[in-house]
Design an enzyme around this catalytic site. Sequence first.
Site, PDB file in Angstrom:
ATOM      1  N   ASP A 134      -7.537  -2.373  -1.548  1.00 65.56           N
ATOM      2  CA  ASP A 134      -8.817  -3.037  -1.258  1.00 65.56           C
ATOM      3  C   ASP A 134      -9.147  -4.060  -2.345  1.00 65.56           C
ATOM      4  O   ASP A 134      -9.326  -3.697  -3.513  1.00 65.56           O
ATOM      5  CB  ASP A 134      -9.940  -1.991  -1.205  1.00 65.56           C
ATOM      6  CG  ASP A 134      -9.731  -0.977  -0.086  1.00 65.56           C
ATOM      7  OD1 ASP A 134      -9.478  -1.395   1.052  1.00 65.56           O
ATOM      8  OD2 ASP A 134      -9.822   0.232  -0.355  1.00 65.56           O
ATOM      9  N   ASP A 167      -2.919  -1.987  -5.941  1.00 68.86           N
ATOM     10  CA  ASP A 167      -4.147  -1.494  -5.339  1.00 68.86           C
ATOM     11  C   ASP A 167      -4.240  -2.210  -3.974  1.00 68.86           C
ATOM     12  O   ASP A 167      -3.578  -3.238  -3.767  1.00 68.86           O
ATOM     13  CB  ASP A 167      -5.325  -1.862  -6.242  1.00 68.86           C
ATOM     14  CG  ASP A 167      -6.648  -1.526  -5.614  1.00 68.86           C
ATOM     15  OD1 ASP A 167      -6.809  -0.387  -5.150  1.00 68.86           O
ATOM     16  OD2 ASP A 167      -7.528  -2.409  -5.574  1.00 68.86           O
TER      17      ASP A 167
HETATM   18  C1  BG6 Z   1     -10.927   1.989  -2.997  1.00 70.14           C
HETATM   19  C2  BG6 Z   1     -12.124   1.062  -2.831  1.00 70.14           C
HETATM   20  O1  BG6 Z   1      -9.758   1.269  -2.805  1.00 70.14           O
HETATM   21  O2  BG6 Z   1     -10.997   3.050  -2.060  1.00 70.14           O
HETATM   22  C3  BG6 Z   1     -13.422   1.841  -2.938  1.00 70.14           C
HETATM   23  O3  BG6 Z   1     -12.081   0.091  -3.855  1.00 70.14           O
HETATM   24  C4  BG6 Z   1     -13.409   3.008  -1.943  1.00 70.14           C
HETATM   25  O4  BG6 Z   1     -14.493   0.982  -2.698  1.00 70.14           O
HETATM   26  C5  BG6 Z   1     -12.156   3.857  -2.184  1.00 70.14           C
HETATM   27  O5  BG6 Z   1     -14.562   3.814  -2.142  1.00 70.14           O
HETATM   28  C6  BG6 Z   1     -12.049   5.049  -1.222  1.00 70.14           C
HETATM   29  O6  BG6 Z   1     -11.817   4.566   0.066  1.00 70.14           O
HETATM   30  P1  BG6 Z   1     -11.965   5.386   1.421  1.00 70.14           P
HETATM   31  O7  BG6 Z   1     -11.442   4.413   2.457  1.00 70.14           O
HETATM   32  O8  BG6 Z   1     -11.123   6.602   1.306  1.00 70.14           O
HETATM   33  O9  BG6 Z   1     -13.411   5.695   1.591  1.00 70.14           O
HETATM   34 MG    MG Z   2      -9.514  -2.557  -5.343  1.00 67.53          MG
END
Ligand code: BG6
Ligand code: MG
Length: 217
Positions: A11, A9
């Site tokens: 984030d 993963d």
């Molecule tokens: C995930 C995060 O990795 O990505 C979430 O943990 C986030 O918090 C999701 O909503 C979607 O990300 P993005 O950048 O496409 O809005």
């Molecule tokens: Mg994450």
Amino acid sequence: MHYKSFLFDLDGVLTDTQRFHNLAWQRLAQELGLRFTQQDSEALKGVSRQRALEILLERNHRENDFTAAQREELTDRKNGYYREYLELLRPADVLPGIVPFLHAAQARGILLAVASSSRNASAVLEKLQLTELFDYVADAAKIRRPKPDPEIFLNCAHALALSPAECLGFEDAQAGVEAIHAAGMRAVGIHVAVTTQAPDYPLSSTSELETLWAQDL
Ligand code: BG6
Ligand code: MG
């Protein structure tokens, strides 16, 4: 070590961009007069942008108050805030222990992939100068069912031509651990606030990743 691939993963695992997601949702929640507690922020972790908005509205009993067009404006607005915060991101923001762990895995011939729900994943990897280290980066825009569905982890295994049992997933979110397990894989948890499924190898931070080499995984 019998694993042939590590699926990460992004984030909250490779870098602390989860705090930027939180700040962006908090800002939007404030503008809409919605409650946004620590528990709310945990519930939003790991899921897609659209699903995160639904969860936020449901938890505030406002799920019937916005049209599809308004929801789109809200997710766009949140993403605008998030992209603003991303401007601050530097290679030094890769979490401790990640780069040596990725190099050690490569030296053992383990394939590396990114299984992130974020449509900003490629931009974040570029800013962190990590892109070259990965053999495959899943495209969140092509994933139809968000975590906790296993689709993104199975997509990575398929792209690397491996069976799920040959892959080990790394996650910080409860939805992500569930997705890894549903894919038939084992999970390393990075500081997961466990509410449902516990990861198979729980760690309290990325600094502890190197301890995995000593275990009979
Ligand atoms: C995930 C995060 O990795 O990505 C979430 O943990 C986030 O918090 C999701 O909503 C979607 O990300 P993005 O950048 O496409 O809005
Ligand atoms: Mg994450």
